[in-house]
Design a protein around this motif. Structure first.
Motif, short mmCIF file in Angstrom:
data_model
loop_
_atom_site.label_atom_id
_atom_site.label_comp_id
_atom_site.label_asym_id
_atom_site.label_seq_id
_atom_site.Cartn_x
_atom_site.Cartn_y
_atom_site.Cartn_z
N ALA A 1 -24.75 13.27 23.66
CA ALA A 1 -25.65 13.99 22.76
C ALA A 1 -25.27 15.47 22.68
N LEU A 2 -24.93 16.05 23.82
CA LEU A 2 -24.54 17.45 23.82
C LEU A 2 -23.24 17.68 23.05
N VAL A 3 -22.29 16.76 23.19
CA VAL A 3 -21.03 16.89 22.45
C VAL A 3 -21.27 16.80 20.95
N THR A 4 -22.11 15.83 20.54
CA THR A 4 -22.40 15.67 19.11
C THR A 4 -23.09 16.90 18.55
N LEU A 5 -24.13 17.35 19.24
CA LEU A 5 -24.88 18.51 18.77
C LEU A 5 -24.01 19.77 18.79
N GLY A 6 -23.20 19.92 19.84
CA GLY A 6 -22.32 21.08 19.91
C GLY A 6 -21.27 21.08 18.81
N SER A 7 -20.74 19.92 18.48
CA SER A 7 -19.74 19.83 17.40
C SER A 7 -20.34 20.20 16.05
N LEU A 8 -21.53 19.66 15.78
CA LEU A 8 -22.18 20.00 14.52
C LEU A 8 -22.53 21.49 14.46
N THR A 9 -22.97 22.04 15.57
CA THR A 9 -23.30 23.47 15.61
C THR A 9 -22.06 24.32 15.38
N ALA A 10 -20.94 23.93 15.98
CA ALA A 10 -19.69 24.67 15.78
C ALA A 10 -19.24 24.60 14.33
N LEU A 11 -19.38 23.42 13.72
CA LEU A 11 -18.99 23.28 12.31
C LEU A 11 -19.90 24.11 11.42
N ALA A 12 -21.20 24.14 11.75
CA ALA A 12 -22.12 24.97 10.96
C ALA A 12 -21.77 26.44 11.11
N GLY A 13 -21.44 26.87 12.33
CA GLY A 13 -21.05 28.27 12.53
C GLY A 13 -19.79 28.63 11.77
N TRP A 14 -18.83 27.71 11.76
CA TRP A 14 -17.60 27.95 11.01
C TRP A 14 -17.87 28.02 9.50
N THR A 15 -18.78 27.20 9.04
CA THR A 15 -19.13 27.22 7.61
C THR A 15 -19.74 28.56 7.22
N TRP A 16 -20.65 29.06 8.05
CA TRP A 16 -21.24 30.36 7.75
C TRP A 16 -20.23 31.49 7.92
N LEU A 17 -19.32 31.33 8.87
CA LEU A 17 -18.30 32.36 9.07
C LEU A 17 -17.36 32.43 7.88
N SER A 18 -17.21 31.32 7.15
CA SER A 18 -16.30 31.31 6.01
C SER A 18 -16.77 32.21 4.88
N LEU A 19 -18.01 32.70 4.96
CA LEU A 19 -18.47 33.67 3.95
C LEU A 19 -17.59 34.91 3.93
N ALA A 20 -16.93 35.20 5.04
CA ALA A 20 -16.11 36.41 5.12
C ALA A 20 -14.89 36.35 4.22
N TRP A 21 -14.37 35.15 3.96
CA TRP A 21 -13.17 35.03 3.12
C TRP A 21 -13.35 34.10 1.92
N SER A 22 -14.57 33.62 1.72
CA SER A 22 -14.80 32.68 0.63
C SER A 22 -14.70 33.37 -0.72
N GLU A 23 -14.11 32.66 -1.68
CA GLU A 23 -14.05 33.16 -3.04
C GLU A 23 -15.29 32.79 -3.84
N ASP A 24 -16.07 31.83 -3.32
CA ASP A 24 -17.31 31.41 -3.98
C ASP A 24 -18.42 31.47 -2.93
N VAL A 25 -19.01 32.65 -2.80
CA VAL A 25 -19.99 32.88 -1.74
C VAL A 25 -21.22 32.00 -1.92
N SER A 26 -21.67 31.82 -3.14
CA SER A 26 -22.88 31.02 -3.36
C SER A 26 -22.68 29.58 -2.90
N SER A 27 -21.52 29.00 -3.19
CA SER A 27 -21.25 27.63 -2.75
C SER A 27 -21.16 27.56 -1.22
N SER A 28 -20.59 28.58 -0.61
CA SER A 28 -20.50 28.59 0.85
C SER A 28 -21.89 28.68 1.48
N VAL A 29 -22.78 29.45 0.87
CA VAL A 29 -24.15 29.54 1.38
C VAL A 29 -24.84 28.19 1.29
#
Length: 325
Positions: free
Chosen positions: A96-124
């Motif tokens: 359970a911790l591995v699953t939750l941690g993986s999803l959390t890491a992916l969510a953090g990476w998705t939000w971090l992509s706002l820094a270089w995204s060309e379509d900020v609204s879609s990234s949000v």
């Protein structure tokens, strides 16, 4: 030596000791009974929450649009926060911790992509969807225990049957629930909005219902689960989704391969097969409900308004109108 008289010190101590043991036993029984009462209430609440959540998302076009992501994430994260404040602290297991941690890491990476995204609204928007996944996974990890799993599965089955039943009713009773499915040809899509999605949803529900019939612990629940199979089979048929039938077949094969009592599973499958098969057979013979080129006279509900007619009725009606030279 102690006195043996009824009023002696040893006799009084023996009576006091016996009384203390009886009180301890009564307290232990009361504690066990209270825990037994609390567990079903907790399990029923989790199962009802599962059914309500899945049904709301399914009726919101299957959670396809961003509005459902935002509200779903907000509800899930609020539920997690409330549980962390007032609930019982329990350390989840490693998977359970591995699953939750993986999803959390992916969510953090998705939000971090706002820094270089060309379509900020879609990234949000993608970040909002990931928050929904993280919140749902966290709620599942915190609230679901091993005794609660059957209630969660039962709630999921209730949601699937409700959604599939509504979709099937929209095809069988178009004068009341019919919708105009102009983009899907004549495939059943409501309420998810996509025929393959609805077919796969119903296929998962059919496998869940089969599991309850075979391995259920009470007879009324097994009977109710068996009664849902014709509804789910007819829903899958009207979606005309080959992938849904393949998924159901693969799931059945996997269950047979993994179950240690395979012969019993196969026997139940053979015993339950006639009812869903009959539902599919009767559905396939309704030309006005399955063919876009069905004549208007074959449609059982030709009196309905154009907005609620089946596709066969609407097609035949357009074909019968006089055309200008």
């Amino acid at each position: 030596r102690c006195s043996t008289t009824p009023g002696g010190a040893c006799a009084i101590r023996r009576r006091s000791y016996a009384l203390t043991r009886r009180c301890q036993a009564a307290d232990a029984h009361a504690t066990t009974a209270g825990a037994t009462r609390v567990l079903p209430l907790r399990s029923l609440a989790v199962g009802a929450g599962t059914a309500l959540t899945l049904a709301v998302i399914a009726f919101s076009n299957g959670g396809y649009f961003p509005t459902a992501w935002g509200w779903g994430a907000l509800v899930a994260l609020c539920l997690v926060a409330v549980y962390l404040v007032v609930g019982e602290p329990v350390l989840p297991g490693l998977p359970a911790l591995v699953t939750l941690g993986s999803l959390t890491a992916l969510a953090g990476w998705t939000w971090l992509s706002l820094a270089w995204s060309e379509d900020v609204s879609s990234s949000v928007l993608e970040g909002q969807r990931m928050l929904l996944y993280v919140g749902a996974a966290a709620a599942f990890v915190l609230l679901v225990r091993r005794p609660t799993v059957p209630y969660v599965l039962a709630g999921a089955l209730v949601a699937v049957v409700s959604v599939a039943g509504y979709g099937l009713a929209s095809r069988l009773f178009p004068e009341r629930l019919g919708v105009n499915e102009s983009t899907s040809g004549y495939r059943l899509t409501e309420p998810l909005g996509y025929w393959n999605g609805l077919g796969l949803f119903a296929a998962m529900g059919a496998l869940l219902a089969f599991g309850f019939v075979v391995r259920g612990r009470n007879l009324p629940g097994r009977v109710l689960a068996a009664a849902t199979l014709p509804v789910l089979a007819a829903t899958i048929y009207f979606t005309f989704s080959r992938g849904a039938w393949i998924a159901a077949g693969v799931g059945l094969v996997a269950a047979t391969a993994l179950d240690q009592r395979r012969l019993q599973l196969i026997a139940f499958a053979l015993a339950l097969a006639p009812a869903p098969a009959l539902a599919v057979l009767l559905s396939s013979r309704q030309d006005a409900l399955t063919r876009t080129d069905a004549p208007l006279s074959a449609a059982p509900h030709s009196r309905f308004p154009a907005s609620s007619r089946p596709a066969a009725v609407e097609t035949a009606s357009r074909a019968s109108r006089p055309r200008p030279a």
